[in-house]
Scaffold this motif. Structure first.
Motif, PDB file in Angstrom:
ATOM      1  N   VAL A 330     -36.780  10.578 -27.336  1.00 29.63           N
ATOM      2  CA  VAL A 330     -36.874  11.668 -26.108  1.00 29.63           C
ATOM      3  C   VAL A 330     -36.041  11.872 -24.783  1.00 29.63           C
ATOM      4  O   VAL A 330     -37.529  10.489 -24.112  1.00 29.63           O
ATOM      5  N   LEU A 331     -35.742  11.851 -24.141  1.00 25.57           N
ATOM      6  CA  LEU A 331     -35.470  11.987 -21.846  1.00 25.57           C
ATOM      7  C   LEU A 331     -36.264  12.397 -22.008  1.00 25.57           C
ATOM      8  O   LEU A 331     -36.854  13.673 -21.991  1.00 25.57           O
ATOM      9  N   THR A 332     -37.054  11.638 -20.988  1.00 26.97           N
ATOM     10  CA  THR A 332     -37.866  13.040 -20.134  1.00 26.97           C
ATOM     11  C   THR A 332     -37.751  12.844 -18.597  1.00 26.97           C
ATOM     12  O   THR A 332     -37.422  11.449 -18.637  1.00 26.97           O
ATOM     13  N   TRP A 333     -38.470  13.671 -18.096  1.00 30.79           N
ATOM     14  CA  TRP A 333     -38.294  12.725 -16.319  1.00 30.79           C
ATOM     15  C   TRP A 333     -39.118  11.968 -15.663  1.00 30.79           C
ATOM     16  O   TRP A 333     -39.829  12.609 -15.983  1.00 30.79           O
ATOM     17  N   SER A 334     -38.644  11.346 -15.360  1.00 29.48           N
ATOM     18  CA  SER A 334     -39.646  10.458 -15.099  1.00 29.48           C
ATOM     19  C   SER A 334     -39.632   9.861 -13.127  1.00 29.48           C
ATOM     20  O   SER A 334     -39.390   8.785 -12.666  1.00 29.48           O
ATOM     21  N   GLY A 335     -38.869  10.997 -12.011  1.00 33.08           N
ATOM     22  CA  GLY A 335     -38.692  11.182 -10.811  1.00 33.08           C
ATOM     23  C   GLY A 335     -37.895  11.473 -10.527  1.00 33.08           C
ATOM     24  O   GLY A 335     -35.911  12.237 -11.473  1.00 33.08           O
ATOM     25  N   PHE A 336     -36.518  11.720  -9.201  1.00 30.09           N
ATOM     26  CA  PHE A 336     -35.803  12.585  -8.820  1.00 30.09           C
ATOM     27  C   PHE A 336     -34.466  11.476  -8.973  1.00 30.09           C
ATOM     28  O   PHE A 336     -34.771  10.846  -9.182  1.00 30.09           O
ATOM     29  N   LYS A 337     -34.475  12.570  -9.578  1.00 31.77           N
ATOM     30  CA  LYS A 337     -33.138  12.408 -10.695  1.00 31.77           C
ATOM     31  C   LYS A 337     -32.930  10.770 -11.627  1.00 31.77           C
ATOM     32  O   LYS A 337     -32.177  10.548 -11.686  1.00 31.77           O
ATOM     33  N   SER A 338     -34.362  10.982 -12.388  1.00 33.24           N
ATOM     34  CA  SER A 338     -34.255  10.123 -12.691  1.00 33.24           C
ATOM     35  C   SER A 338     -34.767  10.310 -14.659  1.00 33.24           C
ATOM     36  O   SER A 338     -35.712  11.005 -14.381  1.00 33.24           O
ATOM     37  N   VAL A 339     -34.261  10.248 -15.567  1.00 31.79           N
ATOM     38  CA  VAL A 339     -34.782   9.941 -16.944  1.00 31.79           C
ATOM     39  C   VAL A 339     -34.881   8.268 -17.690  1.00 31.79           C
ATOM     40  O   VAL A 339     -35.182   8.004 -16.705  1.00 31.79           O
ATOM     41  N   GLU A 340     -35.969   8.661 -18.972  1.00 29.67           N
ATOM     42  CA  GLU A 340     -36.772   7.889 -18.952  1.00 29.67           C
ATOM     43  C   GLU A 340     -36.621   8.339 -20.835  1.00 29.67           C
ATOM     44  O   GLU A 340     -37.012   9.845 -20.883  1.00 29.67           O
ATOM     45  N   ARG A 341     -37.045   7.236 -21.482  1.00 23.56           N
ATOM     46  CA  ARG A 341     -36.620   7.784 -22.770  1.00 23.56           C
ATOM     47  C   ARG A 341     -38.358   7.467 -23.270  1.00 23.56           C
ATOM     48  O   ARG A 341     -38.750   6.307 -22.937  1.00 23.56           O
ATOM     49  N   LEU A 342     -38.636   8.120 -24.110  1.00 16.17           N
ATOM     50  CA  LEU A 342     -40.005   8.726 -24.764  1.00 16.17           C
ATOM     51  C   LEU A 342     -40.225   7.441 -25.588  1.00 16.17           C
ATOM     52  O   LEU A 342     -39.543   7.267 -26.565  1.00 16.17           O
ATOM     53  N   ASP A 343     -41.381   6.641 -24.582  1.00 16.86           N
ATOM     54  CA  ASP A 343     -42.232   5.879 -25.479  1.00 16.86           C
ATOM     55  C   ASP A 343     -43.352   5.694 -26.309  1.00 16.86           C
ATOM     56  O   ASP A 343     -44.376   5.363 -24.915  1.00 16.86           O
ATOM     57  N   ILE A 344     -43.578   6.452 -27.268  1.00 18.87           N
ATOM     58  CA  ILE A 344     -44.910   6.125 -28.019  1.00 18.87           C
ATOM     59  C   ILE A 344     -45.669   5.273 -28.823  1.00 18.87           C
ATOM     60  O   ILE A 344     -47.208   5.245 -28.996  1.00 18.87           O
ATOM     61  N   SER A 345     -45.491   3.638 -28.140  1.00 14.72           N
ATOM     62  CA  SER A 345     -45.364   2.864 -29.448  1.00 14.72           C
ATOM     63  C   SER A 345     -46.926   2.666 -29.285  1.00 14.72           C
ATOM     64  O   SER A 345     -47.340   1.446 -29.666  1.00 14.72           O
TER      65      SER A 345
END
Length: 353
Positions: A330-345
């Motif tokens: 799932v996409l998470t907010w990673s900073g201004f105008k930036s997202v990253e996919r959730l990885d909890i491996s």
């Protein structure tokens, strides 16, 4: 139970019944938060919910709502005596009207807090809890969430004690509710606003934002932590490190729209661009990791000075429930105008294995 089926049954119960008070909605909201913060290790586990904890959360939901709106006290029940609202108002009066939360009220007026919780527990047991699972026209419940066979309109405290002052969610319900919280909570808020408009005839299209009054956060209250945070952690945006302005926003790292946690451990200084861009988005795991690793002693000192709880353990528990309940990628907010996919491996300690 399949989460989608669970959500459909919850909405069906609410949409097909005449709600004479907002208590059912408040109870469900409280259950959602409890499930998030007490997520079972296995999806099929049962979960015991102490009625005192449920009452605390329900009281917290109404804490800001009992304030006058546009010069009026909002009715939230068609009955002449709204017991939960009366209890909330009595505790606000005893603890000081400026008490920002039920947590602060508990510190300031412990005896009055205990009295309010006792009243709300009894009200929940006598009213919404044994009607929440009943379809209109039916004389019996369909107990798909919890066993309510011992609950009724005239239940006593002694009977509740015989049942450990708790309800127990059926297998899979807690996990399902936690996963559905992001969808169910906005739906409950919409129903809530509709009910309040129906019960208060002065509310029409020309009246200011009643939804904001019911479910928004008082930014003026949050402003009290701004200068102490700048002195303790420096006048910089928690997310990007930029120098913040004089009246910069205070941000909830775990979104207020998902879990209403106002503890200092969930609050950070933010610049306006980051605050606006993040809004109600779920932040990247590293931000939660960073906020939970802030100096605990400093936060506790601020808590004493401000009379404002840190709620560190609650933030950690809520974060665990939220992220463990998210689908992979799932996409998470990673900073201004930036997202990253959730990885909890490789999960941080607060998520667990």
């Amino acid at each position: 139970m399949d989460p989608l089926l669970l959500g459909q049954r919850v909405i069906a119960i609410l949409e097909t019944g005449l709600r004479t008070a907002t208590y059912k909605l408040a109870t469900l909201m409280a259950l959602l938060e409890h499930c998030i913060e007490n997520l079972p290790d296995r999806p099929d586990e049962m979960l015991k919910v102490p009625l005192s904890e449920l009452a605390h959360r329900v009281l917290d939901v109404y804490w800001h709502q009992v304030r006058p709106f546009d010069g009026h006290e909002l009715r939230q029940s068609t009955q002449p005596r709204a017991r939960i609202l009366i209890a909330a108002n009595a505790l606000r009066a005893a603890s000081g009207r400026l008490a920002g939360s039920v947590y602060v009220a508990r510190l300031r007026a412990p005896a009055d807090y205990a009295k309010a919780i006792n009243e709300v527990v009894l009200c929940l047991a006598q009213q919404p809890l044994h009607r929440l699972q009943r379809l209109p026209g039916s004389s019996t419940s369909d107990p798909f969430l919890y066993d309510d066979s011992f609950l009724h309109d005239h239940i006593t405290r002694s009977t509740l004690r015989e049942h450990d002052d708790a309800i127990e969610l059926k297998p899979g319900v807690a996990y399902g509710l936690a996963r559905l919280a992001g969808l169910l909570k906005p739906a409950l808020e919409i129903m809530w606003v509709e009910d309040v408009r129906r019960m208060n005839k002065f509310l029409d299209a020309e009246v200011p934002d009643v939804a904001g009054h019911l479910f928004g956060r008082e930014r003026t209250t949050l402003a009290a932590v701004r200068e102490p945070f700048k002195e303790a952690f420096g006048p910089h945006c928690f997310y990007c490190g930029a120098h913040v302005s004089a009246n910069n926003p205070i941000d909830h790292v775990l979104p207020w729209s998902l879990v209403g946690i106002d503890g200092l451990s969930n609050l950070v200084l933010a610049c306006t661009p980051c605050n606006s861009d993040k809004s109600g988005a779920l932040p990247a795991v590293r931000f939660v990791d960073q906020v939970l690793q802030r100096d605990r002693e400093t936060l506790e000192q601020l808590a004493v000075a401000l009379q404002w709880p840190t709620q560190h353990d609650r933030v950690a528990a809520a974060a665990r429930g939220i992220y463990r309940g998210q689908p992979a990628g799932v996409l998470t907010w990673s900073g201004f105008k930036s997202v990253e996919r959730l990885d909890i491996s490789f999960p941080p300690p607060w998520i667990g294995s």
